[in-house]
Design a protein around this motif. Structure first.
Motif, PDB file in Angstrom:
ATOM      1  N   LEU A   1       0.828  -1.206   0.000  1.00 29.14           N
ATOM      2  CA  LEU A   1       0.000   0.000   0.000  1.00 29.14           C
ATOM      3  C   LEU A   1       0.862   1.256   0.000  1.00 29.14           C
ATOM      4  CD1 LEU A   1      -2.962  -0.713   2.443  1.00 29.14           C
ATOM      5  CD2 LEU A   1      -3.147   0.027   0.070  1.00 29.14           C
ATOM      6  N   PHE A   2       1.891   1.277   0.846  1.00 28.18           N
ATOM      7  CA  PHE A   2       2.769   2.441   0.903  1.00 28.18           C
ATOM      8  C   PHE A   2       3.468   2.657  -0.437  1.00 28.18           C
ATOM      9  CE2 PHE A   2       3.521   2.215   5.800  1.00 28.18           C
ATOM     10  CZ  PHE A   2       2.234   2.695   5.998  1.00 28.18           C
ATOM     11  N   GLU A   3       3.883   1.570  -1.063  1.00 23.99           N
ATOM     12  CA  GLU A   3       4.551   1.692  -2.357  1.00 23.99           C
ATOM     13  C   GLU A   3       3.588   2.241  -3.410  1.00 23.99           C
ATOM     14  OE1 GLU A   3       7.535   1.717  -5.095  1.00 23.99           O
ATOM     15  OE2 GLU A   3       7.637   1.464  -2.911  1.00 23.99           O
ATOM     16  N   THR A   4       2.337   1.826  -3.342  1.00 24.28           N
ATOM     17  CA  THR A   4       1.329   2.353  -4.269  1.00 24.28           C
ATOM     18  C   THR A   4       1.185   3.860  -4.107  1.00 24.28           C
ATOM     19  OG1 THR A   4       0.092   0.273  -4.257  1.00 24.28           O
ATOM     20  CG2 THR A   4      -1.101   2.255  -4.936  1.00 24.28           C
ATOM     21  N   VAL A   5       1.154   4.315  -2.867  1.00 19.24           N
ATOM     22  CA  VAL A   5       1.041   5.753  -2.613  1.00 19.24           C
ATOM     23  C   VAL A   5       2.265   6.488  -3.139  1.00 19.24           C
ATOM     24  CG1 VAL A   5       0.880   7.516  -0.806  1.00 19.24           C
ATOM     25  CG2 VAL A   5      -0.463   5.416  -0.621  1.00 19.24           C
ATOM     26  N   ARG A   6       3.439   5.933  -2.919  1.00 23.86           N
ATOM     27  CA  ARG A   6       4.660   6.591  -3.383  1.00 23.86           C
ATOM     28  C   ARG A   6       4.732   6.643  -4.903  1.00 23.86           C
ATOM     29  NH1 ARG A   6       9.400   3.491  -0.581  1.00 23.86           N
ATOM     30  NH2 ARG A   6      10.681   5.129  -1.555  1.00 23.86           N
ATOM     31  N   ARG A   7       4.326   5.553  -5.549  1.00 23.83           N
ATOM     32  CA  ARG A   7       4.321   5.550  -7.022  1.00 23.83           C
ATOM     33  C   ARG A   7       3.291   6.516  -7.580  1.00 23.83           C
ATOM     34  NH1 ARG A   7       4.291  -0.199  -6.628  1.00 23.83           N
ATOM     35  NH2 ARG A   7       2.095  -0.125  -7.268  1.00 23.83           N
ATOM     36  N   GLY A   8       2.253   6.786  -6.790  1.00 20.16           N
ATOM     37  CA  GLY A   8       1.189   7.658  -7.271  1.00 20.16           C
ATOM     38  C   GLY A   8       1.547   9.124  -7.256  1.00 20.16           C
TER      39      GLY A   8
ATOM     40  N   GLY B   1       6.721   7.022   6.889  1.00 21.57           N
ATOM     41  CA  GLY B   1       8.029   6.722   7.461  1.00 21.57           C
ATOM     42  C   GLY B   1       7.961   6.430   8.944  1.00 21.57           C
ATOM     43  N   ARG B   2       7.178   7.212   9.668  1.00 18.62           N
ATOM     44  CA  ARG B   2       7.067   7.000  11.113  1.00 18.62           C
ATOM     45  C   ARG B   2       6.385   5.679  11.439  1.00 18.62           C
ATOM     46  NH1 ARG B   2       5.206  13.229  11.713  1.00 18.62           N
ATOM     47  NH2 ARG B   2       7.279  14.156  12.021  1.00 18.62           N
ATOM     48  N   ALA B   3       5.387   5.319  10.644  1.00 20.78           N
ATOM     49  CA  ALA B   3       4.712   4.040  10.857  1.00 20.78           C
ATOM     50  C   ALA B   3       5.695   2.887  10.682  1.00 20.78           C
ATOM     51  CB  ALA B   3       3.535   3.895   9.900  1.00 20.78           C
TER      52      ALA B   3
ATOM     53  N   GLU C   1      13.294   0.475   5.464  1.00 22.72           N
ATOM     54  CA  GLU C   1      12.138   0.938   4.688  1.00 22.72           C
ATOM     55  C   GLU C   1      11.747   2.355   5.086  1.00 22.72           C
ATOM     56  OE1 GLU C   1      12.464  -1.883   6.240  1.00 22.72           O
ATOM     57  OE2 GLU C   1      12.006  -3.557   4.892  1.00 22.72           O
ATOM     58  N   ALA C   2      11.826   2.648   6.392  1.00 27.82           N
ATOM     59  CA  ALA C   2      11.518   4.002   6.855  1.00 27.82           C
ATOM     60  C   ALA C   2      12.497   5.004   6.260  1.00 27.82           C
ATOM     61  CB  ALA C   2      11.573   4.051   8.379  1.00 27.82           C
ATOM     62  N   LEU C   3      13.767   4.615   6.198  1.00 26.32           N
ATOM     63  CA  LEU C   3      14.786   5.507   5.652  1.00 26.32           C
ATOM     64  C   LEU C   3      14.497   5.860   4.198  1.00 26.32           C
ATOM     65  CD1 LEU C   3      17.435   7.014   6.017  1.00 26.32           C
ATOM     66  CD2 LEU C   3      18.655   4.883   5.495  1.00 26.32           C
ATOM     67  N   GLU C   4      14.034   4.885   3.423  1.00 21.05           N
ATOM     68  CA  GLU C   4      13.694   5.163   2.025  1.00 21.05           C
ATOM     69  C   GLU C   4      12.609   6.227   1.922  1.00 21.05           C
ATOM     70  OE1 GLU C   4      12.644   1.759  -0.231  1.00 21.05           O
ATOM     71  OE2 GLU C   4      14.469   0.645   0.241  1.00 21.05           O
ATOM     72  N   VAL C   5      11.594   6.116   2.755  1.00 23.52           N
ATOM     73  CA  VAL C   5      10.486   7.077   2.701  1.00 23.52           C
ATOM     74  C   VAL C   5      10.951   8.445   3.186  1.00 23.52           C
ATOM     75  CG1 VAL C   5       8.162   7.592   3.510  1.00 23.52           C
ATOM     76  CG2 VAL C   5       8.799   5.229   3.009  1.00 23.52           C
ATOM     77  N   PHE C   6      11.732   8.472   4.255  1.00 24.14           N
ATOM     78  CA  PHE C   6      12.233   9.758   4.752  1.00 24.14           C
ATOM     79  C   PHE C   6      13.148  10.422   3.719  1.00 24.14           C
ATOM     80  CE2 PHE C   6      11.694   7.993   9.286  1.00 24.14           C
ATOM     81  CZ  PHE C   6      10.444   8.565   9.413  1.00 24.14           C
ATOM     82  N   ASN C   7      13.924   9.622   3.009  1.00 23.53           N
ATOM     83  CA  ASN C   7      14.765  10.189   1.942  1.00 23.53           C
ATOM     84  C   ASN C   7      13.908  10.815   0.844  1.00 23.53           C
ATOM     85  OD1 ASN C   7      17.428   9.805   2.847  1.00 23.53           O
ATOM     86  ND2 ASN C   7      17.443   7.668   2.186  1.00 23.53           N
TER      87      ASN C   7
ATOM     88  N   ALA D   1      13.332  20.757   7.982  1.00 25.15           N
ATOM     89  CA  ALA D   1      14.217  20.277   9.047  1.00 25.15           C
ATOM     90  C   ALA D   1      13.679  18.999   9.665  1.00 25.15           C
ATOM     91  CB  ALA D   1      14.378  21.361  10.105  1.00 25.15           C
ATOM     92  N   GLU D   2      12.361  18.903   9.764  1.00 26.28           N
ATOM     93  CA  GLU D   2      11.737  17.727  10.359  1.00 26.28           C
ATOM     94  C   GLU D   2      12.051  16.472   9.538  1.00 26.28           C
ATOM     95  OE1 GLU D   2       7.370  16.573  12.266  1.00 26.28           O
ATOM     96  OE2 GLU D   2       7.541  18.202  10.817  1.00 26.28           O
ATOM     97  N   ALA D   3      12.020  16.595   8.202  1.00 23.60           N
ATOM     98  CA  ALA D   3      12.328  15.456   7.338  1.00 23.60           C
ATOM     99  C   ALA D   3      13.791  15.050   7.474  1.00 23.60           C
ATOM    100  CB  ALA D   3      11.988  15.788   5.894  1.00 23.60           C
ATOM    101  N   LEU D   4      14.684  16.033   7.528  1.00 23.21           N
ATOM    102  CA  LEU D   4      16.110  15.731   7.691  1.00 23.21           C
ATOM    103  C   LEU D   4      16.366  15.031   9.023  1.00 23.21           C
ATOM    104  CD1 LEU D   4      17.767  18.975   6.297  1.00 23.21           C
ATOM    105  CD2 LEU D   4      18.248  16.646   5.509  1.00 23.21           C
ATOM    106  N   ALA D   5      15.705  15.496  10.076  1.00 20.01           N
ATOM    107  CA  ALA D   5      15.877  14.855  11.377  1.00 20.01           C
ATOM    108  C   ALA D   5      15.368  13.415  11.339  1.00 20.01           C
ATOM    109  CB  ALA D   5      15.142  15.651  12.456  1.00 20.01           C
ATOM    110  N   ALA D   6      14.258  13.187  10.643  1.00 21.28           N
ATOM    111  CA  ALA D   6      13.723  11.826  10.535  1.00 21.28           C
ATOM    112  C   ALA D   6      14.718  10.916   9.820  1.00 21.28           C
ATOM    113  CB  ALA D   6      12.387  11.846   9.793  1.00 21.28           C
ATOM    114  N   VAL D   7      15.360  11.432   8.768  1.00 23.92           N
ATOM    115  CA  VAL D   7      16.408  10.669   8.091  1.00 23.92           C
ATOM    116  C   VAL D   7      17.515  10.313   9.077  1.00 23.92           C
ATOM    117  CG1 VAL D   7      18.286  10.844   6.390  1.00 23.92           C
ATOM    118  CG2 VAL D   7      15.975  11.543   5.762  1.00 23.92           C
TER     119      VAL D   7
END
Length: 355
Positions: free
Chosen positions: A98-105, A118-120, A129-135, A145-151
């Motif tokens: 499901l997450f991949e579908t959203v990202r491809r969309g 990413g947090r989920a 997998e979280a790192l890929e989404v945060f990237n 800044a929030e996205a960079l911190a999540a990475v």
């Protein structure tokens, strides 16, 4: 009270406000009322799903997201919400799909959606997998800044500590008031032996914004060691006062869990054990029946040896366990003291203290 003239959008806004305030019961009532009047309002169904999810009512949350997707199959918010539910109930492959579908969309313009995915994943310890989404979030929103911190958090969990420090510095350059990232950086510096660097980071967070007792303990420890200060020194007073404030805070959830824990363990096979005569040693039992004995530090060391990661210190083990339990259950576990760590874990039902 009935509100017959509200539109579905107004119901949604009112529920969203209550949700953000942490009033999930209030949000739920508003959403239910709105859906009576607008049963096909997808936004209300999505809101209902997230509210049920926040209340850990996973079956009801899934039903709400399923209903939303039946009406609007390509609704990104509903797909992400359903994916999070599936993660929480152990259906990881379906959630990842499901997450991949959203990202491809093409959800790149929606930073909050990317961070939610990413947090989920991070909460379920799917750090790669979280790192890929945060990237993705950083690629589409390099100013966040929030996205960079999540990475950085995900990099640290995957063992890339130097890269994590670098990304935290980048995040703090964008937003110097991102206190959570600064405290995280302070811990990383402390763990690698850079006490001065750690203290500089901890000190830049105003005392009133400090919620991490371990950071406060470490700051006080470093200032006493490097500056020769004694407890009660005027320059330490704001930090010592904040530590006392946090120690005095009682969590109603912890109180409730203490009551539940007494009932959970009051079952056949969990009889009380008389304490040793000298009172110097303790024994704890995990829910899978393992027994650990010793003083508080020795018991945590034994737990670390069983559940910890290679080369992990006791302090790192307690912090990681506390972080993971909060991410999974929302329950706060102190990690600055072995006894406090074990007693809070017992109140939360993770283990039983015999004596």
């Amino acid at each position: 009270m009935a509100t017959p003239f509200l539109s579905s959008e107004e119901f949604d806004e009112r529920a969203h406000r209550l949700y953000n305030e942490g009033d999930y019961d209030g949000a739920l009532e508003v959403l239910k009322e709105g859906l009576v009047r607008y049963p096909h309002a997808v936004d209300l169904l999505v809101g209902l799903g997230y509210t049920r999810l926040a209340r850990e009512e996973f079956a009801w949350a899934k039903q709400a997201f399923d209903r939303a997707l039946a009406l609007e199959p390509e609704n990104d918010d509903a797909m992400v919400g359903l994916g999070e539910v599936l993660l929480r109930i152990g259906r990881r492959d379906e959630a990842l799909e499901l997450f991949e579908t959203v990202r491809r969309g093409g959800c790149g313009d929606d930073l909050e959606l990317l961070l939610s995915m990413g947090r989920a994943l991070y909460r379920e310890q799917l750090f790669e997998e979280a790192l890929e989404v945060f990237n993705d979030a950083v690629m589409y929103h390099p100013e966040s800044a929030e996205a960079l911190a999540a990475v950085a958090y995900a990099l640290h969990r995957t063992g890339e500590e130097m890269a994590a420090r670098r990304e935290l510095l980048r995040a703090l350059k964008l937003d110097p008031k991102l206190h959570e990232a600064r405290i995280y950086l302070g811990h990383l510096l402390y763990d690698r032996g850079d006490w001065k660097g750690a203290a500089r980071q901890f000190e830049q967070v105003p005392p009133a914004e400090h919620w991490d007792t371990l950071a406060l303990w470490r700051l006080l420890e470093v200032k006493r060691a490097l500056e020769g200060l004694e407890t009660g020194d005027p320059s330490l007073a704001p930090w010592e006062a904040r530590l006392e404030e946090l120690a005095a805070v009682t969590d109603p959830i912890d109180d409730l869990l203490a009551e539940l824990e007494r009932g959970i363990w009051d079952e056949p096979g969990f009889q009380e054990v008389a304490p040793p005569q000298d009172g110097a040693r303790h024994r704890v039992r995990t829910v899978d029946g393992r027994v650990f004995a010793g003083d508080w530090l020795e018991i945590v060391q034994q737990l670390r040896d069983v559940w910890g990661q290679p080369d992990e210190t006791v302090a790192q083990f307690m912090r990681r366990e506390a972080d993971e339990r909060r991410a999974k259950t929302g329950i706060g576990i102190p990690f600055d003291d072995p006894e406090a760590f074990l007693r809070a874990s017992a109140r939360a039902g993770f283990l039983r203290i015999d004596y």
